[in-house]
Motif scaffolding. Structure first.
Motif, PDB file in Angstrom:
ATOM      1  N   LEU A  57       0.777  -1.236  -0.178  1.00 35.23           N
ATOM      2  CA  LEU A  57       0.012  -0.134  -0.054  1.00 35.23           C
ATOM      3  C   LEU A  57       0.720   1.110   0.088  1.00 35.23           C
ATOM      4  CD1 LEU A  57      -2.818  -1.088   2.665  1.00 35.23           C
ATOM      5  CD2 LEU A  57      -2.692  -1.148   0.417  1.00 35.23           C
ATOM      6  N   THR A  58       0.246   2.208  -0.734  1.00 34.56           N
ATOM      7  CA  THR A  58       0.990   3.512  -0.730  1.00 34.56           C
ATOM      8  C   THR A  58       0.999   4.176   0.921  1.00 34.56           C
ATOM      9  OG1 THR A  58      -0.921   4.853  -1.147  1.00 34.56           O
ATOM     10  CG2 THR A  58       0.468   3.910  -2.797  1.00 34.56           C
ATOM     11  N   GLU A  59       1.710   5.210   1.185  1.00 36.10           N
ATOM     12  CA  GLU A  59       1.710   5.825   2.496  1.00 36.10           C
ATOM     13  C   GLU A  59       0.393   6.619   2.724  1.00 36.10           C
ATOM     14  OE1 GLU A  59       2.302   6.682   6.153  1.00 36.10           O
ATOM     15  OE2 GLU A  59       3.479   5.522   4.967  1.00 36.10           O
ATOM     16  N   ARG A  60      -0.361   7.026   1.393  1.00 35.97           N
ATOM     17  CA  ARG A  60      -1.716   7.616   1.576  1.00 35.97           C
ATOM     18  C   ARG A  60      -2.769   6.629   1.862  1.00 35.97           C
ATOM     19  NH1 ARG A  60      -4.929  11.637   0.945  1.00 35.97           N
ATOM     20  NH2 ARG A  60      -6.882  11.398  -0.503  1.00 35.97           N
ATOM     21  N   ASP A  61      -2.497   5.316   1.281  1.00 38.57           N
ATOM     22  CA  ASP A  61      -3.300   4.471   1.475  1.00 38.57           C
ATOM     23  C   ASP A  61      -3.254   4.161   3.214  1.00 38.57           C
ATOM     24  OD1 ASP A  61      -3.995   3.896  -1.060  1.00 38.57           O
ATOM     25  OD2 ASP A  61      -2.427   2.134  -1.322  1.00 38.57           O
ATOM     26  N   ARG A  62      -2.014   4.076   3.652  1.00 32.91           N
ATOM     27  CA  ARG A  62      -1.982   3.813   5.166  1.00 32.91           C
ATOM     28  C   ARG A  62      -2.581   4.586   6.034  1.00 32.91           C
ATOM     29  NH1 ARG A  62       1.674  -0.589   5.602  1.00 32.91           N
ATOM     30  NH2 ARG A  62       2.547  -0.999   3.471  1.00 32.91           N
ATOM     31  N   ARG A  63      -2.314   6.088   5.658  1.00 34.40           N
ATOM     32  CA  ARG A  63      -2.898   7.321   6.301  1.00 34.40           C
ATOM     33  C   ARG A  63      -4.597   7.287   6.332  1.00 34.40           C
ATOM     34  NH1 ARG A  63       0.854  10.438   3.565  1.00 34.40           N
ATOM     35  NH2 ARG A  63      -0.775  11.291   2.413  1.00 34.40           N
ATOM     36  N   LEU A  64      -5.157   6.923   5.190  1.00 36.77           N
ATOM     37  CA  LEU A  64      -6.537   6.916   4.851  1.00 36.77           C
ATOM     38  C   LEU A  64      -7.087   5.716   6.026  1.00 36.77           C
ATOM     39  CD1 LEU A  64      -7.065   7.989   1.680  1.00 36.77           C
ATOM     40  CD2 LEU A  64      -7.709   9.348   3.459  1.00 36.77           C
ATOM     41  N   ILE A  65      -6.307   4.562   5.763  1.00 38.59           N
ATOM     42  CA  ILE A  65      -6.995   3.381   6.638  1.00 38.59           C
ATOM     43  C   ILE A  65      -6.808   3.762   8.052  1.00 38.59           C
ATOM     44  CG2 ILE A  65      -6.231   0.979   7.228  1.00 38.59           C
ATOM     45  CD1 ILE A  65      -5.547   0.830   4.091  1.00 38.59           C
ATOM     46  N   ASP A  66      -5.924   4.275   8.533  1.00 42.45           N
ATOM     47  CA  ASP A  66      -5.739   4.626   9.830  1.00 42.45           C
ATOM     48  C   ASP A  66      -6.996   5.527  10.239  1.00 42.45           C
ATOM     49  OD1 ASP A  66      -3.455   3.250  10.364  1.00 42.45           O
ATOM     50  OD2 ASP A  66      -1.970   4.903  10.368  1.00 42.45           O
ATOM     51  N   ARG A  67      -7.326   6.532   9.534  1.00 39.72           N
ATOM     52  CA  ARG A  67      -8.598   7.473   9.640  1.00 39.72           C
ATOM     53  C   ARG A  67      -9.564   6.535   9.590  1.00 39.72           C
ATOM     54  NH1 ARG A  67      -7.502  12.727   6.080  1.00 39.72           N
ATOM     55  NH2 ARG A  67      -5.285  12.817   6.711  1.00 39.72           N
ATOM     56  N   VAL A  68      -9.927   5.600   8.952  1.00 40.33           N
ATOM     57  CA  VAL A  68     -11.039   4.651   8.649  1.00 40.33           C
ATOM     58  C   VAL A  68     -11.336   3.832  10.120  1.00 40.33           C
ATOM     59  CG1 VAL A  68     -12.605   2.818   7.805  1.00 40.33           C
ATOM     60  CG2 VAL A  68     -11.489   4.839   6.330  1.00 40.33           C
ATOM     61  N   ARG A  69      -9.901   3.415  10.625  1.00 38.10           N
ATOM     62  CA  ARG A  69      -9.750   2.656  11.780  1.00 38.10           C
ATOM     63  C   ARG A  69     -10.344   3.454  13.215  1.00 38.10           C
ATOM     64  NH1 ARG A  69      -4.086  -0.285  11.371  1.00 38.10           N
ATOM     65  NH2 ARG A  69      -4.924  -2.079   9.841  1.00 38.10           N
ATOM     66  N   LEU A  70     -10.098   4.776  13.115  1.00 41.52           N
ATOM     67  CA  LEU A  70     -10.649   5.568  14.067  1.00 41.52           C
ATOM     68  C   LEU A  70     -12.206   5.503  13.956  1.00 41.52           C
ATOM     69  CD1 LEU A  70      -8.574   8.998  13.611  1.00 41.52           C
ATOM     70  CD2 LEU A  70      -8.490   7.304  15.331  1.00 41.52           C
ATOM     71  N   LEU A  71     -12.891   5.148  13.069  1.00 42.89           N
ATOM     72  CA  LEU A  71     -14.317   5.159  13.122  1.00 42.89           C
ATOM     73  C   LEU A  71     -14.701   3.532  12.960  1.00 42.89           C
ATOM     74  CD1 LEU A  71     -14.812   7.489  10.128  1.00 42.89           C
ATOM     75  CD2 LEU A  71     -14.969   8.077  12.343  1.00 42.89           C
ATOM     76  N   ASP A  72     -13.871   2.846  13.730  1.00 40.00           N
ATOM     77  CA  ASP A  72     -14.233   1.344  13.719  1.00 40.00           C
ATOM     78  C   ASP A  72     -15.592   0.941  14.657  1.00 40.00           C
ATOM     79  OD1 ASP A  72     -11.431  -0.799  13.667  1.00 40.00           O
ATOM     80  OD2 ASP A  72     -12.754  -0.351  11.937  1.00 40.00           O
ATOM     81  N   THR A  73     -15.775   1.729  15.619  1.00 39.65           N
ATOM     82  CA  THR A  73     -16.896   1.443  16.459  1.00 39.65           C
ATOM     83  C   THR A  73     -18.148   2.523  16.287  1.00 39.65           C
ATOM     84  OG1 THR A  73     -16.057   2.692  18.366  1.00 39.65           O
ATOM     85  CG2 THR A  73     -15.554   0.643  18.232  1.00 39.65           C
ATOM     86  N   ALA A  74     -18.030   3.315  15.007  1.00 35.70           N
ATOM     87  CA  ALA A  74     -19.063   4.298  14.752  1.00 35.70           C
ATOM     88  C   ALA A  74     -20.325   3.355  14.531  1.00 35.70           C
ATOM     89  CB  ALA A  74     -18.679   5.072  13.630  1.00 35.70           C
TER      90      ALA A  74
END
Length: 195
Positions: A57-74
């Motif tokens: 994955l690109t670094e941008r992919d990883r940054r965006l995935i980390d943001r979605v992980r913040l919403l894991d329990t939304a």
């Protein structure tokens, strides 16, 4: 703002605003991480993140995935998909999405979201989603999706392109919420206009 818009704002903001946007999301919607922590501590975890399970994955992919992980329990499903020219593969789906659909992350990763289509899926709803992707526009559509076990559920899908630093669309984010078929009629929005 509603929870959908706040989720999209968190995913689309520049790197310096992530912590602020997440804290706003927590205060508005009462979402905490799966570790029972909120705000700054979770955002800090996303900065260093456990990302070794995401090869190629690109670094941008990883940054965006980390943001979605913040919403894991939304209380909404959130998926991040790669570029359309690669058949828009799912890069990450939050826990709510995985619980709602019955798919594991391993089963979702690399697959197109069309895997949720089944016998009850209306081709017209799918066509609206495809049109939005082809013209690079946001859309909200009610579509019958199917869980891993085949059970259908009515899903309100909001799809939005995410732009990179140079303004080109690099990813697609989707926010999903199961809706009651008898309570609300179908919604379709492309761009800012309702159709």
């Amino acid at each position: 703002m509603g929870i959908r818009e706040d989720a999209f704002d968190l995913l689309a903001c520049d790197g310096d605003a992530v912590r602020t946007r997440f804290n706003e999301f927590v205060s508005r919607h009462g979402v905490t991480s799966d570790r029972g922590r909120a705000g700054t501590e979770v955002a800090a975890d996303a900065d260093r993140g456990d990302r070794d399970d995401l090869p190629a994955l690109t670094e941008r992919d990883r940054r965006l995935i980390d943001r979605v992980r913040l919403l894991d329990t939304a209380p909404i499903g959130v998926t991040l998909c790669g570029p359309a020219y690669r058949d828009t593969p799912i890069l990450y789906a939050n826990r709510t999405f995985r619980d709602r659909t019955g798919y594991s992350l391993a089963e979702l990763r690399g697959r197109n979201p069309r895997l949720l289509q089944g016998p009850r899926t209306d081709p017209a709803a799918v066509a609206k989603l495809r049109e939005a992707v082809s013209i690079w526009e946001a859309v909200t559509v009610d579509v019958w999706n199917h869980r891993r076990d085949g059970t259908p559920f009515l899903n309100r899908v909001s799809l939005r392109p995410l732009r990179g630093d140079d303004g080109t669309i690099t990813h697609w984010a989707a926010v999903q919420a199961a809706v009651q078929a008898a309570v609300e009629g179908p919604t379709e929005r492309i761009g800012d206009a309702e159709r």
